[in-house]
Design a protein around this motif. Structure first.
Motif, PDB file in Angstrom:
ATOM      1  N   ILE A 189      -6.140  -1.962   6.394  1.00  0.00           N
ATOM      2  CA  ILE A 189      -5.043  -1.148   6.914  1.00  0.00           C
ATOM      3  C   ILE A 189      -4.105  -2.001   7.749  1.00  0.00           C
ATOM      4  CG2 ILE A 189      -4.471   0.804   8.416  1.00  0.00           C
ATOM      5  CD1 ILE A 189      -7.188   2.008   7.644  1.00  0.00           C
ATOM      6  N   SER A 190      -4.695  -2.866   8.587  1.00  0.00           N
ATOM      7  CA  SER A 190      -3.889  -3.738   9.445  1.00  0.00           C
ATOM      8  C   SER A 190      -2.988  -4.651   8.632  1.00  0.00           C
ATOM      9  CB  SER A 190      -4.815  -4.571  10.339  1.00  0.00           C
ATOM     10  OG  SER A 190      -4.093  -5.565  11.026  1.00  0.00           O
ATOM     11  N   ASP A 191      -3.570  -5.312   7.623  1.00  0.00           N
ATOM     12  CA  ASP A 191      -2.769  -6.213   6.777  1.00  0.00           C
ATOM     13  C   ASP A 191      -1.671  -5.456   6.045  1.00  0.00           C
ATOM     14  OD1 ASP A 191      -4.346  -8.295   7.601  1.00  0.00           O
ATOM     15  OD2 ASP A 191      -5.641  -8.292   5.839  1.00  0.00           O
ATOM     16  N   TRP A 192      -1.991  -4.240   5.603  1.00  0.00           N
ATOM     17  CA  TRP A 192      -1.004  -3.456   4.869  1.00  0.00           C
ATOM     18  C   TRP A 192       0.159  -3.063   5.775  1.00  0.00           C
ATOM     19  CZ3 TRP A 192       1.727   0.981   4.185  1.00  0.00           C
ATOM     20  CH2 TRP A 192       2.133   1.289   2.896  1.00  0.00           C
ATOM     21  N   LEU A 193      -0.164  -2.582   6.977  1.00  0.00           N
ATOM     22  CA  LEU A 193       0.891  -2.142   7.896  1.00  0.00           C
ATOM     23  C   LEU A 193       1.684  -3.312   8.461  1.00  0.00           C
ATOM     24  CD1 LEU A 193      -0.922   0.681   9.924  1.00  0.00           C
ATOM     25  CD2 LEU A 193       0.819   0.954   8.153  1.00  0.00           C
ATOM     26  N   ALA A 194       1.018  -4.466   8.632  1.00  0.00           N
ATOM     27  CA  ALA A 194       1.707  -5.618   9.216  1.00  0.00           C
ATOM     28  C   ALA A 194       2.802  -6.154   8.305  1.00  0.00           C
ATOM     29  CB  ALA A 194       0.696  -6.729   9.543  1.00  0.00           C
ATOM     30  N   ASP A 195       2.731  -5.836   7.023  1.00  0.00           N
ATOM     31  CA  ASP A 195       3.779  -6.249   6.099  1.00  0.00           C
ATOM     32  C   ASP A 195       5.001  -5.352   6.316  1.00  0.00           C
ATOM     33  OD1 ASP A 195       5.198  -5.854   3.286  1.00  0.00           O
ATOM     34  OD2 ASP A 195       4.203  -7.807   3.258  1.00  0.00           O
ATOM     35  N   ARG A 196       6.104  -5.949   6.741  1.00  0.00           N
ATOM     36  CA  ARG A 196       7.288  -5.166   7.101  1.00  0.00           C
ATOM     37  C   ARG A 196       7.827  -4.375   5.919  1.00  0.00           C
ATOM     38  NH1 ARG A 196      10.241  -4.887  11.455  1.00  0.00           N
ATOM     39  NH2 ARG A 196       9.034  -6.567  12.405  1.00  0.00           N
ATOM     40  N   GLY A 197       7.778  -4.950   4.724  1.00  0.00           N
ATOM     41  CA  GLY A 197       8.275  -4.248   3.548  1.00  0.00           C
ATOM     42  C   GLY A 197       7.475  -2.980   3.273  1.00  0.00           C
ATOM     43  N   ARG A 198       6.131  -3.071   3.363  1.00  0.00           N
ATOM     44  CA  ARG A 198       5.302  -1.899   3.122  1.00  0.00           C
ATOM     45  C   ARG A 198       5.528  -0.836   4.197  1.00  0.00           C
ATOM     46  NH1 ARG A 198       0.776  -5.728   2.089  1.00  0.00           N
ATOM     47  NH2 ARG A 198       0.589  -6.021  -0.163  1.00  0.00           N
ATOM     48  N   SER A 199       5.624  -1.280   5.449  1.00  0.00           N
ATOM     49  CA  SER A 199       5.860  -0.326   6.532  1.00  0.00           C
ATOM     50  C   SER A 199       7.215   0.351   6.378  1.00  0.00           C
ATOM     51  CB  SER A 199       5.765  -1.035   7.886  1.00  0.00           C
ATOM     52  OG  SER A 199       4.439  -1.402   8.170  1.00  0.00           O
ATOM     53  N   ALA A 200       8.208  -0.403   5.923  1.00  0.00           N
ATOM     54  CA  ALA A 200       9.532   0.190   5.688  1.00  0.00           C
ATOM     55  C   ALA A 200       9.456   1.245   4.591  1.00  0.00           C
ATOM     56  CB  ALA A 200      10.534  -0.901   5.325  1.00  0.00           C
ATOM     57  N   ARG A 252      10.184   5.263   5.065  1.00  0.00           N
ATOM     58  CA  ARG A 252      11.123   6.048   4.254  1.00  0.00           C
ATOM     59  C   ARG A 252      10.409   7.198   3.553  1.00  0.00           C
ATOM     60  NH1 ARG A 252      13.356   0.815   3.372  1.00  0.00           N
ATOM     61  NH2 ARG A 252      12.045   0.504   1.522  1.00  0.00           N
ATOM     62  N   PHE A 253       9.184   6.954   3.111  1.00  0.00           N
ATOM     63  CA  PHE A 253       8.428   8.014   2.440  1.00  0.00           C
ATOM     64  C   PHE A 253       8.154   9.171   3.397  1.00  0.00           C
ATOM     65  CE2 PHE A 253       4.244   9.873   1.502  1.00  0.00           C
ATOM     66  CZ  PHE A 253       4.499  10.393   0.246  1.00  0.00           C
ATOM     67  N   VAL A 254       7.721   8.846   4.616  1.00  0.00           N
ATOM     68  CA  VAL A 254       7.414   9.888   5.608  1.00  0.00           C
ATOM     69  C   VAL A 254       8.677  10.676   5.958  1.00  0.00           C
ATOM     70  CG1 VAL A 254       6.664  10.314   7.983  1.00  0.00           C
ATOM     71  CG2 VAL A 254       5.424   8.672   6.560  1.00  0.00           C
ATOM     72  N   ALA A 262      17.800  11.764   6.492  1.00  0.00           N
ATOM     73  CA  ALA A 262      18.727  11.557   5.376  1.00  0.00           C
ATOM     74  C   ALA A 262      19.290  10.149   5.330  1.00  0.00           C
ATOM     75  CB  ALA A 262      19.876  12.565   5.475  1.00  0.00           C
ATOM     76  N   ASP A 263      19.110   9.393   6.405  1.00  0.00           N
ATOM     77  CA  ASP A 263      19.681   8.046   6.488  1.00  0.00           C
ATOM     78  C   ASP A 263      18.552   7.021   6.531  1.00  0.00           C
ATOM     79  OD1 ASP A 263      21.121   5.782   6.882  1.00  0.00           O
ATOM     80  OD2 ASP A 263      21.905   6.313   8.861  1.00  0.00           O
ATOM     81  N   ALA A 264      18.433   6.232   5.458  1.00  0.00           N
ATOM     82  CA  ALA A 264      17.362   5.222   5.391  1.00  0.00           C
ATOM     83  C   ALA A 264      17.532   4.130   6.433  1.00  0.00           C
ATOM     84  CB  ALA A 264      17.309   4.608   3.998  1.00  0.00           C
ATOM     85  N   GLN A 265      18.756   3.978   6.962  1.00  0.00           N
ATOM     86  CA  GLN A 265      19.019   2.942   7.957  1.00  0.00           C
ATOM     87  C   GLN A 265      19.131   3.527   9.361  1.00  0.00           C
ATOM     88  OE1 GLN A 265      18.972  -0.250   7.097  1.00  0.00           O
ATOM     89  NE2 GLN A 265      18.591   0.411   4.972  1.00  0.00           N
ATOM     90  N   SER A 266      18.636   4.747   9.543  1.00  0.00           N
ATOM     91  CA  SER A 266      18.756   5.404  10.841  1.00  0.00           C
ATOM     92  C   SER A 266      17.883   4.707  11.881  1.00  0.00           C
ATOM     93  CB  SER A 266      18.351   6.870  10.727  1.00  0.00           C
ATOM     94  OG  SER A 266      16.979   6.979  10.389  1.00  0.00           O
ATOM     95  N   ALA A 267      18.210   5.002  13.136  1.00  0.00           N
ATOM     96  CA  ALA A 267      17.424   4.422  14.229  1.00  0.00           C
ATOM     97  C   ALA A 267      15.982   4.901  14.172  1.00  0.00           C
ATOM     98  CB  ALA A 267      18.056   4.790  15.574  1.00  0.00           C
ATOM     99  N   LEU A 268      15.795   6.185  13.785  1.00  0.00           N
ATOM    100  CA  LEU A 268      14.433   6.714  13.696  1.00  0.00           C
ATOM    101  C   LEU A 268      13.631   5.973  12.644  1.00  0.00           C
ATOM    102  CD1 LEU A 268      12.352   8.809  14.531  1.00  0.00           C
ATOM    103  CD2 LEU A 268      13.333  10.377  12.853  1.00  0.00           C
ATOM    104  N   SER A 269      14.255   5.701  11.489  1.00  0.00           N
ATOM    105  CA  SER A 269      13.564   4.967  10.436  1.00  0.00           C
ATOM    106  C   SER A 269      13.187   3.567  10.898  1.00  0.00           C
ATOM    107  CB  SER A 269      14.450   4.889   9.191  1.00  0.00           C
ATOM    108  OG  SER A 269      13.813   4.143   8.170  1.00  0.00           O
ATOM    109  N   LYS A 270      14.106   2.907  11.583  1.00  0.00           N
ATOM    110  CA  LYS A 270      13.828   1.554  12.087  1.00  0.00           C
ATOM    111  C   LYS A 270      12.725   1.570  13.134  1.00  0.00           C
ATOM    112  CE  LYS A 270      16.913  -0.562   9.606  1.00  0.00           C
ATOM    113  NZ  LYS A 270      16.489  -1.484   8.524  1.00  0.00           N
ATOM    114  N   HIS A 271      12.782   2.563  14.027  1.00  0.00           N
ATOM    115  CA  HIS A 271      11.750   2.655  15.061  1.00  0.00           C
ATOM    116  C   HIS A 271      10.385   2.961  14.458  1.00  0.00           C
ATOM    117  CE1 HIS A 271      14.095   2.080  18.665  1.00  0.00           C
ATOM    118  NE2 HIS A 271      14.953   3.040  18.347  1.00  0.00           N
ATOM    119  N   LEU A 272      10.356   3.863  13.459  1.00  0.00           N
ATOM    120  CA  LEU A 272       9.085   4.176  12.810  1.00  0.00           C
ATOM    121  C   LEU A 272       8.539   2.959  12.078  1.00  0.00           C
ATOM    122  CD1 LEU A 272       6.941   6.228  12.086  1.00  0.00           C
ATOM    123  CD2 LEU A 272       8.374   6.995  10.179  1.00  0.00           C
TER     124      LEU A 272
END
Length: 430
Positions: free
Chosen positions: A131-142, A146-148, A324-334
Motif C-alpha cells: 500500500i505504501s509503495d502504491w500510494l507513494a507513487d505520485r501518478g497513482r495517487s493522482a 481523481r477517481f475519488v 469537477a476540476d481535475a486541477q482543483s486545489a482539493l484534488s492537489k491536496h488530496l
C-alpha cells in the motif's frame, strides 16, 4: 462446457509437452514390439541351438513383454477402455469424473484453505508496504484522487436522496448531547495555563477594555451614569466632568500598570481565578451540571440545526465545484495527502505491523467463511469440463511420466524374468 482443443490452440508449453508425450509413446510401444520380436527370435533360436543361452534371452524378452503389456494396460485403463473392450474398472477417470471433482474441491478446502496454512501464507505478505509503495507513487495517487473526486457527485446525491444527511446531523447532535463537556473544558483550560499562556488572554482583554474606555459613546454613558448618581448641587458645579476625567484617567493608569508589569498582583489574581475554575470544572458536580445544562439548551436551539444545514450546503458546493476540476486545489491536496500517507506508512513499522495484522485477520476470516464456496466452485467447474478435454489435459501434463512407467515396466519385468529363470535354471542343475 469446454470445447475440444486442437493442437494449434495449445500453448507453446503444452505443445512441447504433447510432442514429448508422443515421442515417449513411440519409444514405449517400440520397446514392446522389440520385446515381442526378441521373444519370437529367441524361442526359435533356442530350439535350433539349445544350450547356447537363447533361453535366457527368451526369458528376459517374455517377462519384458508381459511387464510392458501390463503397464500399457494400467496406463490406458486410467483414461479409456483398452482396445475399446468393456473391461470392468477401466476408463477410471471418465467413470469417476464427478467423484474426482468433489474430491478435488474437498482436498483444496481441507489442505490449501485450512486456517493455519492460510494464516501462515498471509503473514508472508507485507500488505502495508505494498500500500505504501502504491500510494507513494505520485501518478497513482493522482489517479486515485481523481477517481475519488469523480465519485463525489454520486456520493452527495446518495447522501441527500436517502436521508443520510439528516441521519448524520441527528446522530452528531445526539453524540454531542452525551459528551461530558466539563472534563474536556478543564483539560483545554489546563493546557492553556501551561507556561502562563492564559496571560496573553488577559492582555487582550485589557486592550479591549482600553478601546472601550476610549470610545466616545462609552464615555457619554459613564458621564450620564455619574450625573444621575450625583446630588443636584454638585451637578451645578460640573462635578460629573471632573469625576469622569478621574475615572477614565485612573482606569487607563491601572490598565497600563497591569500591561507593563508581568508580576502585577492583578495577574496573580487572574492565575488563581483560572486555576480554581479549572479545578472546579474537574471536581465539582455542580459546575458540571451547569455546563451540561448550558450545552443542552444550546443544542436544542433551532439555530443549531439551521447552522448544520448551512454548513452542509457550503461543504456540498465546495466539493462539487472542486470535484469537477481535475486541477482543483482539493484534488492537489488530496493527491499530496495520499503521497504523504504512503511515505509516512513506509517509515512507521508500528503502523505497518498493525495494518498487516488487520489485513491477515480480515482475509483469514473472509477465506474461512468462503472456503466451502471455493470448494463447491472448483467441484462444479471440474464437473462442467468436457471429459475428453480433461483427459487430454491430464495426459499432456503427466502422460510422458506414465509412458516412462511402461518403459520401466518392460525393463524391470525383463530383468525380473531373467533373474527368476536363472534361479530356476540353477535349481534344475542341482
Amino acid at each position: 462446457m469446454m470445447r475440444a482443443m486442437s493442437l494449434a490452440a495449445l500453448s507453446p508449453d503444452d505443445a512441447e509437452k504433447l510432442s514429448g508425450l508422443r515421442r515417449m509413446k513411440l519409444i514405449a510401444t517400440g520397446l514392446l514390439v522389440v520385446s515381442v520380436l526378441l521373444l519370437i527370435a529367441a524361442k526359435i533360436l533356442d530350439r535350433r541351438y539349445p544350450g547356447v543361452g537363447f533361453a535366457f534371452v527368451a526369458a528376459f524378452a517374455e517377462a519384458a513383454t508381459i511387464g510392458g503389456l501390463a503397464d500399457w494396460y494400467a496406463v490406458v485403463a486410467l483414461f479409456r477402455r483398452p482396445l475399446g473392450l468393456p473391461i470392468p474398472h477401466t476408463a477410471i477417470i471418465p467413470h469417476n469424473h464427478h467423484r474426482i471433482a468433489e474430491s478435488l474441491g474437498t482436498f483444496v478446502e481441507t489442505n490449501f484453505l485450512a486456517p493455519e496454512p492460510v494464516k501462515q501464507k498471509l503473514r508472508e505478505v507485507d500488505f502495508a508496504i505494498l500500500i505504501s509503495d502504491w500510494l507513494a507513487d505520485r501518478g497513482r495517487s493522482a489517479n486515485l484522487s481523481r477517481f475519488v473526486l469523480g465519485l463525489m457527485p454520486q456520493i452527495i446525491q446518495g447522501i441527500e436522496g436517502t436521508g443520510l444527511r439528516q441521519f448524520f446531523v441527528e446522530r452528531g447532535l445526539n453524540e454531542l448531547k452525551n459528551v461530558d463537556v466539563a472534563p474536556i473544558a478543564a483539560n483545554l483550560l489546563g493546557a492553556l495555563t501551561d507556561d502562563r499562556r492564559h496571560q496573553s488572554i488577559l492582555d487582550e482583554v485589557l486592550v479591549g477594555i482600553g478601546k472601550i474606555l476610549s470610545d466616545q459613546k462609552t464615555i457619554d454613558l459613564i458621564r450620564d451614569k455619574i450625573r444621575d448618581e450625583l446630588p443636584t448641587l454638585l451637578r451645578l458645579y460640573r462635578a460629573d466632568a471632573y469625576l469622569l476625567r478621574k475615572v477614565i484617567s485612573s482606569s487607563f493608569s491601572f490598565l497600563q500598570e497591569v500591561q507593563g508589569d508581568p508580576e502585577h498582583p492583578m495577574r496573580s489574581e487572574f492565575d488563581r481565578f483560572i486555576t480554581n475554575f479549572v479545578e472546579k470544572l474537574r471536581t465539582s458536580p455542580e459546575y458540571a451540571a451547569k455546563i451540561d445544562t448550558l450545552k443542552q439548551e444550546l443544542l436544542a436551539r433551532p439555530e443549531i440545526a439551521k447552522l448544520a444545514d448551512a454548513v452542509w450546503e457550503s461543504l456540498k458546493t465546495f466539493l462539487l465545484d472542486n470535484a469537477a476540476d481535475a486541477q482543483s486545489a482539493l484534488s492537489k491536496h488530496l493527491e499530496k495527502l495520499l503521497v504523504d500517507v504512503g511515505h509516512q506508512l513506509a517509515n512507521s513499522p508500528k503502523i505497518r505491523a498493525e495494518i498487516n495484522d488487520g489485513m491477515v485477520m480480515i482475509l483469514e476470516t473472509f477465506i474461512a467463511s468462503q472456503k466451502s464456496g471455493v470448494s463447491r466452485f472448483i467441484a462444479d467447474q471440474v464437473k462442467s469440463w468436457d471429459i475428453d478435454q480433461l483427459i487430454r489435459l491430464v495426459e499432456i501434463n503427466i502422460g510422458r511420466d506414465l509412458q516412462y512407467i511402461r518403459f520401466n515396466g518392460a525393463l524391470v519385468g525383463g530383468l525380473a524374468g531373467l533373474v527368476l529363470y536363472t534361479a530356476e535354471y540353477f535349481l534344475r542343475l542341482n
